[in-house]
Design a protein around this motif. Structure first.
Motif, PDB file in Angstrom:
ATOM      1  N   ILE A   8      -4.244  19.333   8.476  1.00  0.00           N
ATOM      2  CA  ILE A   8      -4.320  20.775   8.189  1.00  0.00           C
ATOM      3  C   ILE A   8      -3.019  21.399   8.675  1.00  0.00           C
ATOM      4  N   ASN A   9      -2.229  21.868   7.731  1.00  0.00           N
ATOM      5  CA  ASN A   9      -0.923  22.430   8.059  1.00  0.00           C
ATOM      6  C   ASN A   9      -1.001  23.949   8.186  1.00  0.00           C
ATOM      7  N   ASP A  10       0.137  24.584   8.400  1.00  0.00           N
ATOM      8  CA  ASP A  10       0.174  26.039   8.554  1.00  0.00           C
ATOM      9  C   ASP A  10      -0.304  26.758   7.302  1.00  0.00           C
ATOM     10  N   SER A  11       0.105  26.234   6.144  1.00  0.00           N
ATOM     11  CA  SER A  11      -0.252  26.920   4.908  1.00  0.00           C
ATOM     12  C   SER A  11      -0.742  25.962   3.833  1.00  0.00           C
ATOM     13  N   SER A  12      -1.193  24.763   4.230  1.00  0.00           N
ATOM     14  CA  SER A  12      -1.645  23.801   3.231  1.00  0.00           C
ATOM     15  C   SER A  12      -2.586  22.776   3.859  1.00  0.00           C
ATOM     16  N   LEU A  13      -3.260  22.044   2.977  1.00  0.00           N
ATOM     17  CA  LEU A  13      -4.096  20.916   3.371  1.00  0.00           C
ATOM     18  C   LEU A  13      -3.507  19.649   2.739  1.00  0.00           C
ATOM     19  N   THR A  14      -3.370  18.588   3.532  1.00  0.00           N
ATOM     20  CA  THR A  14      -2.773  17.340   3.033  1.00  0.00           C
ATOM     21  C   THR A  14      -3.871  16.374   2.630  1.00  0.00           C
ATOM     22  N   ILE A  15      -3.884  16.020   1.321  1.00  0.00           N
ATOM     23  CA  ILE A  15      -4.811  15.024   0.794  1.00  0.00           C
ATOM     24  C   ILE A  15      -4.031  13.726   0.600  1.00  0.00           C
ATOM     25  N   ARG A  16      -4.571  12.631   1.113  1.00  0.00           N
ATOM     26  CA  ARG A  16      -3.878  11.344   0.980  1.00  0.00           C
ATOM     27  C   ARG A  16      -4.744  10.356   0.217  1.00  0.00           C
ATOM     28  N   ALA A  17      -4.066   9.544  -0.638  1.00  0.00           N
ATOM     29  CA  ALA A  17      -4.715   8.418  -1.326  1.00  0.00           C
ATOM     30  C   ALA A  17      -4.011   7.132  -0.912  1.00  0.00           C
ATOM     31  N   TRP A  18      -4.802   6.104  -0.616  1.00  0.00           N
ATOM     32  CA  TRP A  18      -4.255   4.778  -0.281  1.00  0.00           C
ATOM     33  C   TRP A  18      -4.319   3.938  -1.563  1.00  0.00           C
ATOM     34  N   ALA A  19      -3.167   3.762  -2.221  1.00  0.00           N
ATOM     35  CA  ALA A  19      -3.109   3.050  -3.500  1.00  0.00           C
ATOM     36  C   ALA A  19      -2.343   1.740  -3.322  1.00  0.00           C
ATOM     37  N   TRP A  20      -2.940   0.650  -3.735  1.00  0.00           N
ATOM     38  CA  TRP A  20      -2.324  -0.680  -3.609  1.00  0.00           C
ATOM     39  C   TRP A  20      -1.692  -1.108  -4.928  1.00  0.00           C
ATOM     40  N   ALA A  21      -0.526  -1.783  -4.794  1.00  0.00           N
ATOM     41  CA  ALA A  21       0.169  -2.340  -5.965  1.00  0.00           C
ATOM     42  C   ALA A  21       0.603  -3.771  -5.654  1.00  0.00           C
ATOM     43  N   ARG A  22       1.006  -4.503  -6.699  1.00  0.00           N
ATOM     44  CA  ARG A  22       1.342  -5.917  -6.522  1.00  0.00           C
ATOM     45  C   ARG A  22       2.621  -6.134  -5.719  1.00  0.00           C
ATOM     46  N   LEU A  28      -1.879  24.005  -5.843  1.00  0.00           N
ATOM     47  CA  LEU A  28      -0.983  23.348  -4.889  1.00  0.00           C
ATOM     48  C   LEU A  28      -0.445  24.387  -3.921  1.00  0.00           C
ATOM     49  N   ALA A  29      -0.238  23.993  -2.701  1.00  0.00           N
ATOM     50  CA  ALA A  29       0.164  24.937  -1.652  1.00  0.00           C
ATOM     51  C   ALA A  29       1.649  25.229  -1.729  1.00  0.00           C
ATOM     52  N   PHE A  30       1.988  26.394  -1.236  1.00  0.00           N
ATOM     53  CA  PHE A  30       3.406  26.768  -1.060  1.00  0.00           C
ATOM     54  C   PHE A  30       3.476  27.572   0.229  1.00  0.00           C
ATOM     55  N   PRO A  31       4.608  27.557   0.898  1.00  0.00           N
ATOM     56  CA  PRO A  31       4.713  28.235   2.207  1.00  0.00           C
ATOM     57  C   PRO A  31       4.405  29.729   2.096  1.00  0.00           C
ATOM     58  N   THR A  32       3.556  30.221   2.987  1.00  0.00           N
ATOM     59  CA  THR A  32       3.244  31.650   3.050  1.00  0.00           C
ATOM     60  C   THR A  32       3.353  32.126   4.490  1.00  0.00           C
ATOM     61  N   ARG A  33       3.684  33.384   4.650  1.00  0.00           N
ATOM     62  CA  ARG A  33       3.791  33.991   5.978  1.00  0.00           C
ATOM     63  C   ARG A  33       3.145  35.386   5.939  1.00  0.00           C
ATOM     64  N   CYS A  45       0.852  -1.191   0.000  1.00  0.00           N
ATOM     65  CA  CYS A  45       0.000   0.000   0.000  1.00  0.00           C
ATOM     66  C   CYS A  45       0.888   1.241   0.000  1.00  0.00           C
ATOM     67  N   GLU A  46       0.702   2.076  -1.011  1.00  0.00           N
ATOM     68  CA  GLU A  46       1.492   3.299  -1.142  1.00  0.00           C
ATOM     69  C   GLU A  46       0.641   4.502  -0.732  1.00  0.00           C
ATOM     70  N   HIS A  47       1.174   5.329   0.153  1.00  0.00           N
ATOM     71  CA  HIS A  47       0.495   6.563   0.553  1.00  0.00           C
ATOM     72  C   HIS A  47       0.941   7.690  -0.370  1.00  0.00           C
ATOM     73  N   ILE A  48       0.008   8.245  -1.117  1.00  0.00           N
ATOM     74  CA  ILE A  48       0.326   9.332  -2.048  1.00  0.00           C
ATOM     75  C   ILE A  48      -0.280  10.616  -1.498  1.00  0.00           C
ATOM     76  N   HIS A  49       0.584  11.582  -1.194  1.00  0.00           N
ATOM     77  CA  HIS A  49       0.151  12.837  -0.581  1.00  0.00           C
ATOM     78  C   HIS A  49       0.217  13.980  -1.589  1.00  0.00           C
ATOM     79  N   MET A  50      -0.780  14.853  -1.513  1.00  0.00           N
ATOM     80  CA  MET A  50      -0.783  16.106  -2.282  1.00  0.00           C
ATOM     81  C   MET A  50      -1.098  17.240  -1.318  1.00  0.00           C
ATOM     82  N   GLU A  51      -0.308  18.314  -1.398  1.00  0.00           N
ATOM     83  CA  GLU A  51      -0.510  19.490  -0.543  1.00  0.00           C
ATOM     84  C   GLU A  51      -1.239  20.559  -1.365  1.00  0.00           C
ATOM     85  N   ILE A  52      -2.486  20.878  -0.968  1.00  0.00           N
ATOM     86  CA  ILE A  52      -3.266  21.887  -1.692  1.00  0.00           C
ATOM     87  C   ILE A  52      -3.456  23.109  -0.803  1.00  0.00           C
TER      88      ILE A  52
END
Length: 368
Positions: free
Chosen positions: A306-320, A347-352, A253-260
């Motif tokens: 929920i991060n300081d400047s982004s939201l983490t979306i995760r997908a649980w993807a299975w492979a052989r 996609l998110a990028f650090p902001t202050r 199972c591969e965890h694929i993360h995207m920061e939006i």
């Protein structure tokens, strides 16, 4: 000249005979060497020629040394002939022990290699045979050295004790260092309990991931995905916590993360990520029959952080297997990024946010 020949006729014939015998033995050794290399190549494809070449050099050196000793009988007085006979017997014994040790070690090594090839072709695990090959060859060479030392009277008592049985262990423990012994014991533990075997993909750290290619008496060799060999002492790898991707079930199972960004549509981001995973040819449907009946999705997605400047979306993807999961992750990250760009998911990028304190500026104005 005739008188000289008549006087030393026996010495001349003796010396010529010694030289002729040495030359004949040298030629026979070279012919046998070529024949053995040819036969070995026919019976064992890819077998190394080095042991046979070592045997050839050993025999040629033995013939020369014995010839020189035999030739020196001409120039040495009869009173010292016994000493030369002793040297001749000593060299003959040591040469014989060396030749027998080399031949026996080579034959055993070839036999183990043949068995390893058979196990590999039949799909069995060859790890035990590979490790035992090193153990057996080491024992044969070690016993050969002990028999060689028995030729010297001052060392005969030690070698007889060592060859007696338990003395071998005592001698090894006395001579070898603690680190060498711990590596040997670590290798035995690896072979006995099999936390991994040759051909398994293992991970010790982020920089040490690869396929196990060999397990020797001292170390384990791993080929990483950059085709570099990582040599790890058995004592070290035996203590480490590692991940074996080929132990038990191969599916991964591969965890694929995207920061939006906070302004992005979460549902759309999850939908796109799930679709890109499902459309990939390496994806594995890991749903149970009940999940299929309940129409649960192949890919589960969720907002995991929920991060300081982004939201983490995760997908649980299975492979052989692990290799497929890595390729899957790389492809999905690329395709999802392109889909996000086309469909307006940022996609998110650090902001202050920086707040300036204007109290000092206001005080200066009041003073003026």
């Amino acid at each position: 000249m005739t008188e000289f020949f008549e006087t030393y006729k026996l010495h001349i014939f003796y010396g010529a005979s010694v030289i002729a015998v040495v030359i004949i033995l040298h030629l026979i050794t070279n012919i046998l060497n070529k024949w053995l290399i040819k036969k070995e190549a026919q019976k064992f494809l890819g077998a190394p020629e080095k042991p046979i070449k070592i045997l050839k050099r050993t025999l040629n050196i033995l013939w020369i040394v014995l010839g020189l000793i035999a030739f020196s009988f001409i120039f040495v007085e009869k009173e010292k002939h016994e000493t030369l006979v002793g040297y001749f017997q000593l060299i003959s014994y040591l040469g014989g022990v060396a030749v027998i040790t080399i031949v026996l070690a080579t034959l055993l090594n070839l036999w183990f290699k043949h068995k390893i090839q058979e196990k590999t072709l039949l799909g069995y695990d060859p790890t035990s045979f590979k490790f035992l090959r090193y153990v057996v060859v080491f024992i044969v060479c070690f016993i050969g050295v002990l028999f060689g030392l028995m030729a010297f009277p001052s060392l005969r008592g030690v070698t007889q004790t060592a060859l007696g049985g338990a003395g071998v262990i005592a001698l090894i423990a006395g001579v070898a260092s603690q680190e060498a012994l711990s590596n040997l014991v670590g290798g035995l533990f690896i072979i006995s309990f099999k936390p991994f075997k040759i051909g398994d993909v293992i991970k010790l750290s982020d920089t040490m991931v690869g396929t196990v290619t060999d397990i020797t008496l001292r170390h384990t060799i791993i080929r990483n995905f950059e085709n570099k060999m990582i040599v790890i002492p058995n004592a070290v790898i035996n203590k480490e916590k590692l991940i074996n991707y080929d132990l038990g079930e191969l599916k991964c199972c591969e965890h694929i993360h995207m920061e939006i960004s906070f302004d992005s549509d979460i549902d759309l981001a999850k939908k796109i990520l799930a679709e890109e995973c499902e459309n990939h040819p390496l994806i594995l449907d890991n749903r149970s029959e009940k999940d299929k009946i309940d129409a649960k999705p192949i890919i589960r997605t969720a907002l995991t952080k929920i991060n300081d400047s982004s939201l983490t979306i995760r997908a649980w993807a299975w492979a052989r297997n692990y290799s497929d999961s890595f390729s899957l992750k790389c492809d999905v990250l690329e395709s999802t990024k392109k889909r996000y760009d086309r469909e307006g998911v940022e996609l998110a990028f650090p902001t202050r946010t920086v707040y300036l304190n204007n109290d000092m500026e206001k005080k200066e104005k009041d003073e003026i």
